[in-house]
Every structure is written in structure tokens, then in C-alpha cells.
Design a protein around this motif. Structure first.
Motif, PDB file in Angstrom:
ATOM      1  N   LYS A 193       0.829  -1.212   0.000  1.00 25.59           N
ATOM      2  CA  LYS A 193       0.000   0.000   0.000  1.00 25.59           C
ATOM      3  C   LYS A 193       0.858   1.255   0.000  1.00 25.59           C
ATOM      4  CE  LYS A 193      -4.094  -2.079   2.063  1.00 25.59           C
ATOM      5  NZ  LYS A 193      -5.006  -2.115   3.216  1.00 25.59           N
ATOM      6  N   LYS A 194       1.955   1.244   0.794  1.00 23.25           N
ATOM      7  CA  LYS A 194       2.874   2.385   0.808  1.00 23.25           C
ATOM      8  C   LYS A 194       3.489   2.603  -0.574  1.00 23.25           C
ATOM      9  CE  LYS A 194       4.494   1.922   5.592  1.00 23.25           C
ATOM     10  NZ  LYS A 194       5.673   1.545   6.394  1.00 23.25           N
TER      11      LYS A 194
ATOM     12  N   LEU B 275       2.337   1.657  -3.499  1.00 19.64           N
ATOM     13  CA  LEU B 275       1.325   2.146  -4.448  1.00 19.64           C
ATOM     14  C   LEU B 275       1.064   3.636  -4.259  1.00 19.64           C
ATOM     15  CD1 LEU B 275      -1.312  -0.740  -4.530  1.00 19.64           C
ATOM     16  CD2 LEU B 275       0.037   0.135  -6.446  1.00 19.64           C
ATOM     17  N   LYS B 276       1.000   4.070  -3.004  1.00 16.84           N
ATOM     18  CA  LYS B 276       0.786   5.490  -2.724  1.00 16.84           C
ATOM     19  C   LYS B 276       1.940   6.325  -3.274  1.00 16.84           C
ATOM     20  CE  LYS B 276      -0.403   8.638   1.029  1.00 16.84           C
ATOM     21  NZ  LYS B 276      -0.674   8.762   2.470  1.00 16.84           N
ATOM     22  N   GLU B 277       3.189   5.856  -3.034  1.00 26.36           N
ATOM     23  CA  GLU B 277       4.369   6.552  -3.563  1.00 26.36           C
ATOM     24  C   GLU B 277       4.333   6.592  -5.094  1.00 26.36           C
ATOM     25  OE1 GLU B 277       7.960   4.777  -2.057  1.00 26.36           O
ATOM     26  OE2 GLU B 277       7.312   5.017   0.027  1.00 26.36           O
ATOM     27  N   GLN B 278       3.976   5.475  -5.693  1.00 28.75           N
ATOM     28  CA  GLN B 278       3.933   5.404  -7.156  1.00 28.75           C
ATOM     29  C   GLN B 278       2.905   6.375  -7.717  1.00 28.75           C
ATOM     30  OE1 GLN B 278       3.945   1.428  -8.838  1.00 28.75           O
ATOM     31  NE2 GLN B 278       2.441   2.053 -10.359  1.00 28.75           N
ATOM     32  N   ARG B 279       1.741   6.421  -7.098  1.00 30.61           N
ATOM     33  CA  ARG B 279       0.697   7.353  -7.557  1.00 30.61           C
ATOM     34  C   ARG B 279       1.144   8.794  -7.410  1.00 30.61           C
ATOM     35  NH1 ARG B 279      -3.454   3.689  -4.692  1.00 30.61           N
ATOM     36  NH2 ARG B 279      -4.039   2.291  -6.369  1.00 30.61           N
ATOM     37  N   ASN B 280       1.815   9.093  -6.299  1.00 30.88           N
ATOM     38  CA  ASN B 280       2.329  10.445  -6.092  1.00 30.88           C
ATOM     39  C   ASN B 280       3.361  10.802  -7.155  1.00 30.88           C
ATOM     40  OD1 ASN B 280       0.702  10.906  -3.870  1.00 30.88           O
ATOM     41  ND2 ASN B 280       2.264  10.299  -2.383  1.00 30.88           N
TER      42      ASN B 280
END
Length: 157
Positions: free
Chosen positions: A135-136, A138-143
Motif C-alpha cells: 500500500k505504501k 502504491l501510494k508513492e507510485q501514484r504520487n
């Protein structure tokens, strides 16, 4: 020609929708769409099943040969350009019921399969840690993707 283009061409020659073809061979229509857009590739067993269904060689599907002739077909399909709905329904009724896991396994890559097998070997606590890390990431990737898109838009102005 790429594998996806060949698969789409063969399906269209039989006048099948992606959904109908997917049902006949036992995969999701999303898997067929991914194959036809070259985002994923069918595994070896599925490739054999597809070649048998279309009565072509796997070499033809892979773009190795230009000839679509298959001398070893055992599939009970007639070589016709148009399959009747009754015939497709009959095939669907005869096929084995696949579980969702079976269908999923036919659409994932070897890398994804290895990840799942490794994940299953972990105890519950470690699985929870991995899910949290995913989840971390994915969040970094989206950012990063958002940041990259915003910078591209600024540069374009």
C-alpha cells in the motif's frame, strides 16, 4: 505481426466477441483483452488451447510462421468462419466448471505466480506487513505519477 494482433484477427475471423471467446476457452474477457493489446501473454498451456481452438499452429500465433495450418488439431470445431450460437452454448455446457482461482491463474504471469507462492509461505503477521508495504509503494507510485504528469503539463505550457 504481434501476438495480440494475430489473436484478435483469429477471433474476428470466427466472428466471436472477446467475451464469447473467453467463455469458450475458460478465461475472463479481460484476459483476452490484455492478450489482444499485447499487455499480457497467455501461458504455454493456454497457448496450446488457443491454437487448438482456432486450428492453427502455435508457431502461427507466435508470429514465427506465416502459415496457419495445424496438422495436429484434435479440437471438435469445424473449420468454418462462423460458429453458431447453439454450438458455442454446447461447448460452454460441456466445459468443466473452473473456480475463480483457476481462471485467475490462467491470466497471471510467472512473476506474479512466484509472488503469490512466496506470499502464501509467510505467516499472517508477515503477510500483513507485506500488504502494508504494498500500500505504501502504491501510494508513492501514484504520487510520483501525479508529480510527473504535473511537470509534463508545466513544461508543455
Amino acid at each position: 505481426m504481434e501476438l495480440g494482433n494475430i489473436l484478435a484477427q483469429l477471433r474476428k475471423q470466427k466472428k466471436l466477441s472477446q467475451r464469447n471467446f473467453a467463455e469458450v476457452i475458460g478465461v475472463s474477457n479481460g484476459a483476452v483483452a490484455m492478450w489482444e493489446t499485447n499487455k499480457r501473454q497467455p501461458d504455454l498451456e493456454m497457448l496450446k488451447k488457443i491454437a487448438t481452438f482456432y486450428d492453427v499452429s502455435s508457431d502461427y500465433i507466435l508470429g514465427i510462421t506465416q502459415s496457419d495450418y495445424n496438422t495436429q488439431s484434435n479440437y471438435p470445431l469445424e473449420k468454418s468462419e462462423n460458429l453458431s450460437a447453439d454450438y458455442l452454448i454446447d461447448i460452454l455446457e460441456q466445459k468443466k466448471n473452473f473456480s475463480e482461482d483457476d481462471l485467475l491463474l490462467q491470466t497471471i504471469t510467472n512473476r506474479e505466480r512466484n509472488l503469490i507462492e512466496t506470499f502464501r509461505q509467510l505467516n499472517n503477521d508477515n503477510q500483513d506487513i507485506i500488504v502494508g508495504e504494498f500500500k505504501k509503494l502504491l501510494k508513492e507510485q501514484r504520487n510520483e505519477e501525479t508529480f510527473s504528469t504535473e511537470n509534463s503539463l508545466k513544461i508543455a505550457k
